[in-house]
Design an enzyme around this catalytic site. Structure first.
Site, short mmCIF file in Angstrom:
data_model
loop_
_atom_site.label_atom_id
_atom_site.label_comp_id
_atom_site.label_asym_id
_atom_site.label_seq_id
_atom_site.Cartn_x
_atom_site.Cartn_y
_atom_site.Cartn_z
N ARG A 135 0.82 -1.21 0.00
CA ARG A 135 0.00 0.00 0.00
C ARG A 135 0.86 1.26 0.00
O ARG A 135 0.51 2.26 -0.63
CB ARG A 135 -0.94 -0.01 1.21
CG ARG A 135 -1.78 1.25 1.26
CD ARG A 135 -2.88 1.21 2.28
NE ARG A 135 -3.58 2.48 2.30
CZ ARG A 135 -4.49 2.86 1.42
NH1 ARG A 135 -4.81 2.05 0.43
NH2 ARG A 135 -5.08 4.04 1.51
N CYS A 186 -2.21 -4.95 3.12
CA CYS A 186 -3.03 -5.75 4.03
C CYS A 186 -4.51 -5.69 3.66
O CYS A 186 -5.02 -4.64 3.28
CB CYS A 186 -2.87 -5.24 5.47
SG CYS A 186 -1.52 -5.99 6.38
N VAL A 231 -10.84 2.45 13.84
CA VAL A 231 -10.03 3.02 12.76
C VAL A 231 -10.24 2.27 11.45
O VAL A 231 -10.48 2.88 10.40
CB VAL A 231 -8.54 3.02 13.15
CG1 VAL A 231 -7.67 3.52 11.99
CG2 VAL A 231 -8.32 3.89 14.39
#
EC number: 2.5.1.7
Length: 438
Positions: free
Chosen positions: A105, A129, A343
């Site tokens: 990422r 992930c 989150v």
């Protein structure tokens, strides 16, 4: 007599970590450089056409991947242990090959530096992930506010500076959410923009401050990092630098949990205790004491474990990247605990694996309700993401019997030689090849 051959299973192998639980730990752990800081700073080296020399770089699969991505777009790299010399004088617009970008990422971090320095770039949408969507819309809106034309076509983000200007234009940017990645992207792009850029509701993580320190070491004009308002006054050119990466606070918290769950006294060095404030506060609620023996050294003093509640929040709140490790600890802490993940969605997949080991955890939405048990039992478990893999190793350290942790590609993305460091403390674990029957 005709003999018919019996088909035999094809055997392949997988690498696993085998843990014999209940061993006491003792000694000192050397904490590696911060992965999340290093990845952003590596992308930030593109801002400078001179050499950048980085030190305290962790030896991780994600760092290897970022090196490959930078090399693929024309960056020259020389790596020696924890040191990396980066020469971006011949960097190209991209795009990097999708087979590399899809695995990391942080590869998207190059968009800000490439756009700001070269005036245009092409960056494939990132991978990493599988813990939620984590879109890049905040990054894109920030760049658009600075005068970039951005559109996505066939999975590639195409960005260029509008009109005849060769520089982005400073802007006032409000982030709907204090995204670390968006803050880093906009901060890096703004260093070479014309005029002043203000980022409101900016992320406050230590890794943001480290990136800002790195950019300042090259001549960038940045203030307010570590607060919710960052102000960047763009300059025309940045210069070479030597820069050390900060210690990894997530790795440090992981080892603190390992000490706590095994009722062991261990020391960690080097660390920045302020970066661990929320983890230390929660450990003290759970029972163990954390002594700050020096400005860069902490010591875990074991105590009986009791339940507490944890809610993940942006920094300086409790980090989502420490949630899984603390859940493993709370699974064997007396009483009830509630862990609420605010989150990322889909970041409670490790619960099912901890349940396989005997943890009493019930899920309801984004919350895990934990009733502590006296001990866990060793079992074969599968890593689902980076921090979940560390949580399963921690659980295995405290479990009775043998635990086999599979899916180590996640673990190797974010922990430098975790089994070697744990063995040095006295843990009984080893990395082995195990047959997989297909």
């Amino acid at each position: 007599m005709l003999q018919v051959a019996t088909p035999t299973a094809t055997e392949e192998t997988q690498t696993v970590i085998e843990i014999e639980g209940r061993a006491s730990l003792k000694g000192e752990v050397r904490i590696s450089g911060a992965k999340n800081s290093a990845l952003a700073i590596m992308a930030g080296t593109i801002l400078c056409s001179d050499d950048c020399r980085l030190s305290n770089l962790p030896a991780l699969a994600d760092i290897d991947k970022m090196c490959q991505i930078l090399a693929a777009i024309g960056v020259n790299l020389e790596r020696d242990g924890d040191r990396l010399v980066v020469d971006s004088s011949n960097v190209g617009h991209g795009p990097a090959p999708y087979e590399l970008v899809s695995q990391l990422r942080a590869s998207f971090f190059v968009i800000g530096p490439l756009l700001s320095r070269l005036g245009m770039t092409k960056v494939p949408l990132p991978g990493g992930c599988a813990i939620g969507t984590r879109p890049v819309d905040l990054h894109v809106r920030g760049l658009q506010a600075m005068g970039a034309d951005v559109h996505i076509e066939h999975g590639v983000v195409n960005a260029s500076i509008k009109g005849h200007s060769r520089r982005l234009t400073g802007a006032k940017i409000y982030l709907d959410y204090p995204s670390v990645g968006a803050t880093e992207t906009i901060l890096m792009a703004a260093t070479l923009a014309e005029g002043e850029t203000v980022i409101d509701n900016a992320a406050r993580e230590p890794e943001i401050v480290d990136l800002a320190n790195f950019c300042r070491s090259m001549g960038a004009q940045i203030r307010g990092d570590g607060s919710s308002r960052i102000i960047i006054n763009g300059v025309e050119k940045l210069h070479s630098t030597d820069f050390p990466i900060i210690p990894d606070r997530i790795e440090a918290a992981t080892f603190l949990c390992a000490g706590a769950i095994t009722h062991s006294e261990i020391s960690l060095f080097p660390v920045v205790p302020d970066h661990l404030a929320s983890a230390i506060a929660k450990l003290r609620e759970i029972g163990p004491e954390v002594a700050i023996d020096a400005p860069d050294r902490v010591r875990l003093i074991p105590r009986d474990l009791r339940g507490t509640d944890i809610e993940t929040l942006p920094y300086p709140g409790f980090p989502t990247d420490m949630q899984a490790q603390f859940m493993a600890l709370l699974a064997v802490s007396e009483g009830n605990s509630v862990v609420t993940e605010t989150v990322f969605e889909n970041r409670l997949q490790h619960v099912a694996e901890l349940q396989r080991m005997g943890a009493n955890i019930k899920l309801k939405g984004n919350a895990a309700f934990i009733q502590g048990v006296p001990f866990l039992s060793g079992a074969p478990v599968m890593s689902t993401d980076l921090r979940a893999s560390a949580a399963l190793v921690i659980a295995g350290l405290a479990a009775e019997g043998k635990t086999i942790v599979q899916g180590l590609r996640h673990l190797d993305r974010g922990y430098e030689d975790i089994e070697g460091k744990l063995r040095k403390l006295g843990a009984k674990l080893t990395r082995i090849e195990q047959p997989v029957t297909l």
